[in-house]
Write an enzyme that holds these catalytic residues in place. Structure first.
Site, mmCIF file in Angstrom:
data_model
loop_
_atom_site.group_PDB
_atom_site.id
_atom_site.type_symbol
_atom_site.label_atom_id
_atom_site.label_comp_id
_atom_site.label_asym_id
_atom_site.label_seq_id
_atom_site.Cartn_x
_atom_site.Cartn_y
_atom_site.Cartn_z
ATOM 1 N N MET A 1 -6.525 -8.093 12.087
ATOM 2 C CA MET A 1 -7.963 -8.010 11.975
ATOM 3 C C MET A 1 -8.442 -6.988 10.960
ATOM 4 O O MET A 1 -9.617 -6.715 10.909
ATOM 5 C CB MET A 1 -8.573 -7.733 13.331
ATOM 6 C CG MET A 1 -8.394 -6.339 13.844
ATOM 7 S SD MET A 1 -9.138 -6.222 15.443
ATOM 8 C CE MET A 1 -9.656 -4.559 15.396
ATOM 9 N N PRO A 2 -7.580 -6.423 10.158
ATOM 10 C CA PRO A 2 -8.089 -5.458 9.179
ATOM 11 C C PRO A 2 -9.082 -6.085 8.204
ATOM 12 O O PRO A 2 -8.969 -7.256 7.849
ATOM 13 C CB PRO A 2 -6.835 -5.009 8.435
ATOM 14 C CG PRO A 2 -5.717 -5.319 9.346
ATOM 15 C CD PRO A 2 -6.135 -6.544 10.100
ATOM 16 N N PHE A 3 -10.063 -5.285 7.839
ATOM 17 C CA PHE A 3 -10.995 -5.644 6.771
ATOM 18 C C PHE A 3 -10.739 -4.650 5.648
ATOM 19 O O PHE A 3 -10.803 -3.436 5.862
ATOM 20 C CB PHE A 3 -12.441 -5.554 7.262
ATOM 21 C CG PHE A 3 -13.440 -5.891 6.203
ATOM 22 C CD1 PHE A 3 -13.564 -7.189 5.727
ATOM 23 C CD2 PHE A 3 -14.246 -4.906 5.671
ATOM 24 C CE1 PHE A 3 -14.488 -7.500 4.742
ATOM 25 C CE2 PHE A 3 -15.175 -5.209 4.686
ATOM 26 C CZ PHE A 3 -15.297 -6.513 4.222
ATOM 27 N N VAL A 35 0.258 -7.429 11.320
ATOM 28 C CA VAL A 35 -0.944 -8.248 11.190
ATOM 29 C C VAL A 35 -0.503 -9.703 10.980
ATOM 30 O O VAL A 35 0.402 -9.973 10.188
ATOM 31 C CB VAL A 35 -1.790 -7.750 9.992
ATOM 32 C CG1 VAL A 35 -2.913 -8.707 9.668
ATOM 33 C CG2 VAL A 35 -2.328 -6.356 10.291
ATOM 34 N N THR A 74 -10.298 -1.017 7.276
ATOM 35 C CA THR A 74 -10.913 -0.866 8.577
ATOM 36 C C THR A 74 -10.106 -1.730 9.542
ATOM 37 O O THR A 74 -9.879 -2.909 9.282
ATOM 38 C CB THR A 74 -12.386 -1.309 8.554
ATOM 39 O OG1 THR A 74 -13.073 -0.563 7.550
ATOM 40 C CG2 THR A 74 -13.056 -1.096 9.893
#
Length: 129
Positions: A1-3, A35, A74
């Site tokens: 889910m990293p941005f 991820v 993030t």
């Protein structure tokens, strides 16, 4: 889910190198943060020279250059210090070996947010449902 947000000085990186940067970041996140492969959300921002400011030597042995990449990731909480250190090292090593970006020019900031702060669309907080 990293941005992921990547900022760089305009004309310092071409579209081919930016594509490699994107792939390298994703591969490092998969390797070091586990991820999932399809969990890729990235935005690249170019800045004019007068909008891109940095201290050339702060906390380094060698100077940064105009090839500097600001990589802001993030992500949700829960990674260990070791995982974070491994991610930083992997990014610096791979971006240097694949694209010849000096390691001094890989500036990474991790921002951890709790899972209820994420919506991937549909008006839902998918990570807490």
């Amino acid at each position: 889910m990293p941005f992921v947000r990547v900022s760089y000085m305009e004309n310092e990186h071409d579209k081919d190198s930016l594509s490699l940067v994107s792939n390298t970041i994703m591969e490092a996140l998969m390797k070091e943060f586990n991820v999932p492969e399809k969990d890729c959300f990235q935005v690249f921002h170019s800045h004019k020279k007068e909008e891109f400011i940095y201290a050339p030597t702060y906390l380094l042995r060698n100077d940064r250059s105009n090839c500097l990449l600001y990589i802001q990731i993030t992500c949700g909480p829960g990674r260990t210090q070791q995982q974070k250190q491994s991610l930083y090292k992997e990014l610096a090593n791979q971006l240097h070996s694949q694209i010849n970006i000096p390691k001094e020019d890989i500036f990474v900031v991790l921002v951890e947010t709790s899972l209820e702060n994420w919506s991937f669309g549909d008006g839902l907080a998918q990570m807490i449902i």
